[in-house]
Each structure stands twice: as structure tokens, then as C-alpha cells.
Design an enzyme around this catalytic site. Structure first.
Site, PDB file in Angstrom:
ATOM      1  N   GLU A  14       0.856  -1.195   0.000  1.00 25.19           N
ATOM      2  CA  GLU A  14       0.000   0.000   0.000  1.00 25.19           C
ATOM      3  C   GLU A  14       0.883   1.231   0.000  1.00 25.19           C
ATOM      4  O   GLU A  14       1.747   1.373   0.866  1.00 25.19           O
ATOM      5  CB  GLU A  14      -0.808   0.081   1.299  1.00 25.19           C
ATOM      6  CG  GLU A  14      -1.910  -0.904   1.486  1.00 25.19           C
ATOM      7  CD  GLU A  14      -2.565  -0.683   2.862  1.00 25.19           C
ATOM      8  OE1 GLU A  14      -3.320   0.293   3.001  1.00 25.19           O
ATOM      9  OE2 GLU A  14      -2.297  -1.479   3.779  1.00 25.19           O
ATOM     10  N   ASP A  38      -6.212   6.483  11.193  1.00 29.29           N
ATOM     11  CA  ASP A  38      -4.841   6.126  11.532  1.00 29.29           C
ATOM     12  C   ASP A  38      -4.476   6.488  12.960  1.00 29.29           C
ATOM     13  O   ASP A  38      -4.800   7.571  13.442  1.00 29.29           O
ATOM     14  CB  ASP A  38      -3.869   6.813  10.567  1.00 29.29           C
ATOM     15  CG  ASP A  38      -3.847   6.125   9.218  1.00 29.29           C
ATOM     16  OD1 ASP A  38      -3.597   4.902   9.203  1.00 29.29           O
ATOM     17  OD2 ASP A  38      -4.099   6.783   8.202  1.00 29.29           O
TER      18      ASP A  38
END
Ligand SMILES: Cc1ncc(COP(=O)(O)O)c(C=O)c1O
Lengths: 266, 417
Positions: free
Chosen positions: A51, A62
Site C-alpha cells: 500500500e 490512523d
């Protein structure tokens, strides 16, 4: 039907009767040149998918490690155009499928259609964008535009997903499905969620595609634990931590050793 | 009093879209919780028992209705339209934020949640959340940017005294938007037992509509009060706009009264020409985007990175604006303007000297606009301005901005230096 790069890779993994490994970087962290080297080195060390996260100022899914990496990258002045260019260079240099991960505002601002076209031209295989639910598809046409550019949209599902939502996501999923191992944001943890195995069994009833498990996976033991129930292990924050925890100049070597230790138990 | 649930032509559709704006752009981890919240709210708002209980809290706990006060001295000084102040500063905890906190706390109780999560900028929403948490017996966590903690110490102290845990946010711009992100992340992690008590008319559906409903009490009261005092509707409504809760609360019951004009005042900071110097989303640097769960105007760069903002008032120092405001802007039902930090300080002092009322620095933005507007209007015109909060919390900022030497000495002495 022609197989996508992601499907081909999945078939190869299946034929080898093992778990796949997807790793992650934040583009431009600590800088673009290191990002480039890191991706090539990880591919070499045994990653099956990588990714490339395009940094965003407000990365809501996140945890602290990747938030910091996003912020550091933006401080360096990393742009979306640079991420596209890096994708182009790396996709040409490595045979494994590379995916873009980012947040929807980045795609929206760039223009959904243009983003998908440029990503595809750069050689990107798929998109992971956690904050664009299927309910908004009729307005944004994100899945449609990605399809038109032959990009797989990886659906993200969570332990909180209801039956209805699992079905809905299953209908639109392509390539594989990204299952978030626990309630929470990204971040390496010492222990896997106690209910992970049970949750995986539950979602198997709805998802026929291969399942990638991410969030909190950071050790070979974790990989051993999800073997048999999952198809791909996703390592994100642990890579960034390994990199930044290493002595100066040793980051990439440390990440490679880490990946090899994971690849050994896949 | 009519019900706070009002239908207008600017309402969201069934999926939470205000025209192209709003929606529910949240990660999958939150979607089930948002669906649960929506169902619970839909049920609650059509339950007379819920609305009665809220109405009772408004009256007996919060002190509503807040007064609508004819500011005769200010009117004379400015020499134009008649100015009425809707004094939300007289709410318990000192600002309108308590309105949506009481509503949401009741809802959280109904949903069986044990813990409240909130973000705060000026600290007024955090304070109001900590207050209802104390009253209803919830555990309470408030996220606040480090920049805001430094400038709104009083509210931090009181939140802690009320039993809330105030968590400093050091990510990004260390302001309100980063506190929202941190609060969302907490909610993602503790979604089963926690209620995210959002502090403005923004975020993913159903928050913008729900918070507007709870704040609509402001305009409902104004309508009755102005009829009683002036015998007619106002010509202008003026409110400051950060996320948009006090403005939408004042405006909502007047949208269908076409003759009533509305002005919302954004933070002009040190000037709106340069990004980073202001928080005016409809000025330089503002563009449509999708952030923190909703589509609206955001101050952002060409890549879609959210820009840092500046305002003398922490409560308006925010890069996004509630989605209904984005629609109201595009449809020109509300006019969006701005006031600079300098104008705000003058407005703060002017209201204090003429009427003996300290407005919060946020609310002083609305007063600054009235100072410009009133003299241009005939004396038979009526302006209602929302004083969304009182100015006590801003003593540190104002004293510093005005360069008050005795205050500085006092701080030094108290610090024991
Ligand atoms: C007194 C006061 N007014 C206004 C605001 C701005 O918020 P909103 O635009 O949601 O009313 C705040 C926010 O903290 C506030 O404390």
C-alpha cells in the site's frame, strides 16, 4: 475474463498454499527517495502487495504512528502529483501489485475520474479509501470510476459491521476484502484481539473473496495465529515503527529483516 | 412554545444530504454506530416524553428562556436600526452549547451509553459536556488542541473540576479540527459503550440535523419574544459562525419567513487574503471537500490538505463549516461575511461599555457586524443578534490583546515568580 494483477497475485499465493503479505508505506515519509527504496526493498524481501498511502492532513482511521508519518511527509511538502509519479516509477520497477491508500478528500479534490485514470496509468492496481461508504456511491461514483479504470476498490469492513453492512460491502467488493482486526485505529499492538478468530468466522459467511486482516498485526506469532482463517496479513504501523526505530541509515535493512521474519511463517 | 422539531426547505433528505453537502462519509468502523444513533434520534424526537424532559431541563436546569433584550444604548450609539440581543450567555455554563449537550445527554442515556466523548475549541462545548456528564453520571473525555488548552485555561480547569478528563491533542494544527479527529478515533475504539457528543452542527449524518434541532430553541424563543416586544418579525438576524450551531439555531425557525434577512459572521482573523491567517471558509482558500465525515466547504490547499487557521476566538478557529450552512450559502438564503480580530476587540469593548454585557469573543464577531450594519439602516428596522456566549472565559486573551499591564503583573504574582 482477464484477471487483474491483484487476482493473479492472489492465485499465485493460493497455489503456494500460504498466507499473503501486504505491507504499507506513507509516501514521502521520511522522504520520497527513501519511500522508493523502501518499496523496492520490501517487494524483494517478500511482500506480495504494498500500500502506498498518499498523506492527508486529517487521517481519521490512523493511529499515532501513521498520523505522525502523514504529518512528517506533508511537512516535507509531499504532493499528490509526486505520489502519482512515484507510483509510476515503482509499478514499472516491481512485479507485485501496488495499491493506493488515502482518504476521500484527496481523491475528491483531484477529481474522482481523473484520479482513477491517472492512478491506472501509473500502474496502480487498486484503491483503499476508508471514508467513502457505498451509501455515497450514487453521488461520487467512486467505485464506478475505479472500475472504468480497471482498478479494484478494496472494501474495508470491521468487527462492528452489521449483517446488512457486510452484505452490502460484499456486493461491491473486488480483489480482496480488508478486515480491520479490532475496534480502533491503525497501530501495532502486542496482542491480537481476543475475538478475532470468531469474527473472521462470522464474516466468512458473507464474504467469498479472500480476506486481508490488518490493524495491530506486528509479529510472526500474529501471522501464525490468523493462518487458516485469513488470506492476507497486512502490516502497516509496525513497518513504520521498525524503520524509525532503527539506527540512522539502517531503517531499510531493519524493515527487510522484519519482513523476512514474517515471510518465513506465511 | 412549539416543538423544537421544525421542517424547512433546507432540511437534509433522508440520507442526510443538504443538496450536494452533508452525507455520511465515515469509515466502516463508525457506520454501524451512526446508523444506531440515527435510529435512536428519530425515535426520540417523535417521543413526547423525550421532548418534555428536554424542555423541563431547558427551563429548570439551564435557565431558559434566555432574554431577548433591546440594546437601547448601543442602538443610540450606532444611530440606525434597533438592536436586540438574544443573550445565550445567560445559559447555565455561559453559552448556547449547553442546548445540544442536554439534548444529546438525554439521548445517550436513552441509548444506554456509559461514557461521553467530546471535542472542544473554546472549551465552551467541553465545559457544557462535562457539566451534563456530571449531572447524568457519565464518564467524560474531552479532546482539546494544545493551542486551545493554552488559551482557554479557565475552561480546562472547570472541566477537570467537573470530573472530565481533558486530553491534549498535539497532532496537526493542534486546534479544533484535530480535536475532532482525536474524538472520532476514540469513538472508533470505544464504539460500544461511548456516545460521541459532537459540539456543532457538523460531522456525519445525523449530527448536523440533530444539533440544529436542539439549538432551534434559540430562534423559537426569539420569534415569540420579538413578537411580544416589537409586534413583528425582525429584518435581520446576525450570528457568528464557527461550525454553525448557534447560527443555525437562531435562523432555523425563520427560514420560511422570506422577509427576514440573515447574516452569519466568520472569523476574519488577521485578514482573509492569505490562507492560514483566518478561518473564513467562504473567503480565500475555502473549497468544497469531504473531511471528518461530511461534505462542505473547507479551508484547504489544491491537493485537499486542510489548512491551518487563525482566529482570536478559539471557537471559530476551525477549517470546516456545517453542511447546512454550505447549502444556505450556495442558495444565498444566508449572507456570509467576516470580522477581523481587531474589529472583534472593538466590538467586545463597545458592548461592555454601552450595555454592560461582555460577549464571548466568538459572539463579538456578530456584534462587530452589527456595528457595521446598524448605521446603514433606518431606525424602524430591527436587528436581532445572537450573543452566543458570555466573555468571562476570554479574560486572558482580551487582557493580553489590550496590553493590560496590571493584569500581567497579577498573573506573574499569582504564578509566584
Ligand atoms: C460562545 C461561542 N459561540 C460560538 C461558537 C462557535 O460555534 P458554533 O458556530 O457551532 O456556534 C463557540 C464555540 O466554541 C462558542 O463557544
Amino acid at each position: 475474463m482477464i484477471m487483474t494483477a491483484i487476482e493473479e497475485q492472489l492465485q499465485k499465493i493460493k497455489a503456494q498454499n500460504r498466507l499473503g503479505l501486504m505491507t504499507h508505506i506513507v509516501v514521502g515519509y521520511p522522504n520520497l527517495e527513501e519511500s522508493r527504496r523502501l518499496v523496492l526493498a520490501m517487494a524483494e524481501a517478500g511482500a506480495d502487495f504494498i500500500e502506498l498511502q498518499i498523506p492527508f492532513s486529517d487521517p481519521v482511521a490512523d493511529g499515532p504512528t501513521l498520523m505522525r508519518a502523514n504529518q512528517e511527509s506533508l511537512k516535507q511538502g509531499t504532493t499528490v502529483a509526486q505520489a502519482m509519479q512515484l507510483m509510476g516509477e515503482l509499478a514499472a520497477a516491481t512485479p507485485i501489485p501496488l495499491l493506493f491508500m488515502t482518504y476521500f478528500n484527496i481523491v475528491f479534490r483531484y477529481g474522482v475520474e481523473r484520479f482513477c485514470q491517472d492512478a491506472q496509468q501509473a500502474g496502480c492496481a487498486g484503491l483503499i479509501v476508508p471514508d467513502i461508504p457505498i451509501e455515497e456511491e450514487h453521488r461520487e461514483h467512486f467505485i464506478l470510476r475505479a472500475k472504468q479504470s480497471r482498478l479494484s476498490v478494496i472494501r474495508v469492513i470491521s468487527p462492528a459491521s452489521t449483517e446488512r453492512r457486510l452484505r452490502l460491502n460484499a456486493q461491491h467488493a473486488e480483489g480482496f476484502v480488508y478486515f480491520v482486526s479490532r475496534k480502533g485505529v491503525t497501530g501495532a499492538q502486542a496482542n491480537l484481539d481476543a475475538e478475532l478468530a470468531q469474527n473472521l468466522q462470522k464474516i466468512r459467511q458473507y464474504i467469498s473473496l479472500p480476506i486481508a486482516v490488518g490493524f495491530g498485526i506486528s509479529q510472526p506469532e500474529h501471522i501464525v495465529a490468523i493462518k487458516g482463517t485469513a488470506d492476507i496479513a497486512v502490516i502497516g504501523s509496525a513497518i513504520a515503527q521498525t524503520y524509525s526505530g532503527a539506527e540512522k541509515g539502517q531503517g531499510i535493512a531493519a524493515v527487510c529483516r522484519f519482513i523476512e521474519s514474517l515471510a518465513a511463517v506465511l | 412554545m412549539e416543538s423544537i422539531i421544525i421542517k424547512t426547505s433546507f432540511d437534509a433528505d433522508a440520507t442526510g444530504h443538504f443538496g450536494q453537502f452533508g452525507g455520511r462519509y465515515a469509515p466502516e468502523m463508525l457506520l454501524p454506530a451512526l446508523e444506531e444513533l440515527e435510529a435512536a434520534y428519530n425515535q426520540a424526537k417523535s417521543d413526547p416524553k423525550f421532548l418534555d424532559e428536554l424542555s423541563d431541563l431547558f427551563k429548570n436546569y439551564d435557565g431558559r428562556p434566555t432574554p431577548l433584550y433591546f440594546a437601547e444604548n448601543l442602538t443610540k450609539k450606532l444611530g440606525g436600526a434597533k438592536i436586540y440581543l438574544k443573550n445565550e450567555g445567560l445559559n447555565h455554563t455561559g453559552a448556547h452549547k449547553i442546548n445540544h449537550c442536554l439534548g444529546q445527554a438525554l439521548l445517550a442515556k436513552r441509548m444506554g451509553k456509559k461514557r461521553l466523548i467530546a471535542e472542544t475549541g473554546a472549551g465552551q462545548h467541553g465545559l457544557a459536556t462535562a457539566t451534563v456528564a456530571a449531572k447524568f453520571g457519565f464518564e467524560c473525555v474531552v479532546y482539546m488542541g494544545e493551542v486551545d488548552i493554552a488559551r482557554q485555561r479557565i475552561n480546562v480547569f472547570f472541566m477537570e473540576q467537573l470530573g472530565a478528563k481533558v486530553i491534549p491533542v498535539s497532532h496537526g494544527t493542534k486546534r479544533l479540527k484535530d480535536a475532532v479527529t482525536a474524538a472520532l478515533q476514540d469513538w472508533i475504539t470505544n464504539v460500544d459503550d461511548s456516545y460521541y457528543l459532537l459540539g456543532s452542527a457538523l460531522g456525519p449524518h445525523p449530527y448536523p440535523s440533530m444539533i440544529r434541532d436542539f439549538q432551534s430553541i434559540i430562534g423559537l424563543e426569539v420569534k415569540e419574544q420579538i413578537q411580544a416586544q416589537a409586534g413583528r418579525l425582525p429584518d435581520y438576524l446576525v450570528a457568528c459562525v464557527g461550525g454553525g450551531s448557534n447560527a443555525i439555531g437562531l435562523f432555523n425557525d425563520f427560514f420560511e419567513d422570506k422577509e427576514v434577512m440573515m447574516i452569519a459572521v466568520e472569523a476574519g482573523g488577521r485578514g482573509v487574503d492569505k490562507p492560514g491567517e483566518h478561518a473564513a471558509r467562504f473567503q480565500t482558500g475555502g473549497a468544497v471537500g469531504v473531511v471528518e465525515g461530511y461534505k462542505s466547504y473547507f479551508l484547504q490547499n489544491e491537493d485537499g490538505q486542510i489548512q491551518s487557521t487563525h482566529s482570536i476566538s478559539a471557537g471559530l478557529d476551525y477549517a470546516g463549516i456545517g453542511p447546512e450552512h454550505a447549502l444556505l450559502h450556495d442558495q444565498k438564503r444566508v449572507q456570509y461575511t467576516f470580522a477581523t480580530d481587531k474589529e472583534v476587540l472593538v466590538a467586545f469593548q463597545t458592548l461592555a461599555r454601552t450595555e454592560g454585557i461582555f460577549p464571548a469573543l466568538e459572539s463579538a464577531h456578530a456584534v462587530a457586524e452589527v456595528i457595521k450594519l446598524a448605521p446603514t439602516l433606518a431606525p424602524d428596522k430591527i436587528i436581532v443578534v445572537n450573543i452566543s456566549g458570555r466573555g468571562d472565559k476570554d479574560v486572558f486573551i482580551v487582557a493580553k490583546a489590550l496590553g493590560d499591564k496590571a493584569w500581567l503583573e497579577y498573573l506573574r504574582r499569582e504564578a509566584g515568580e
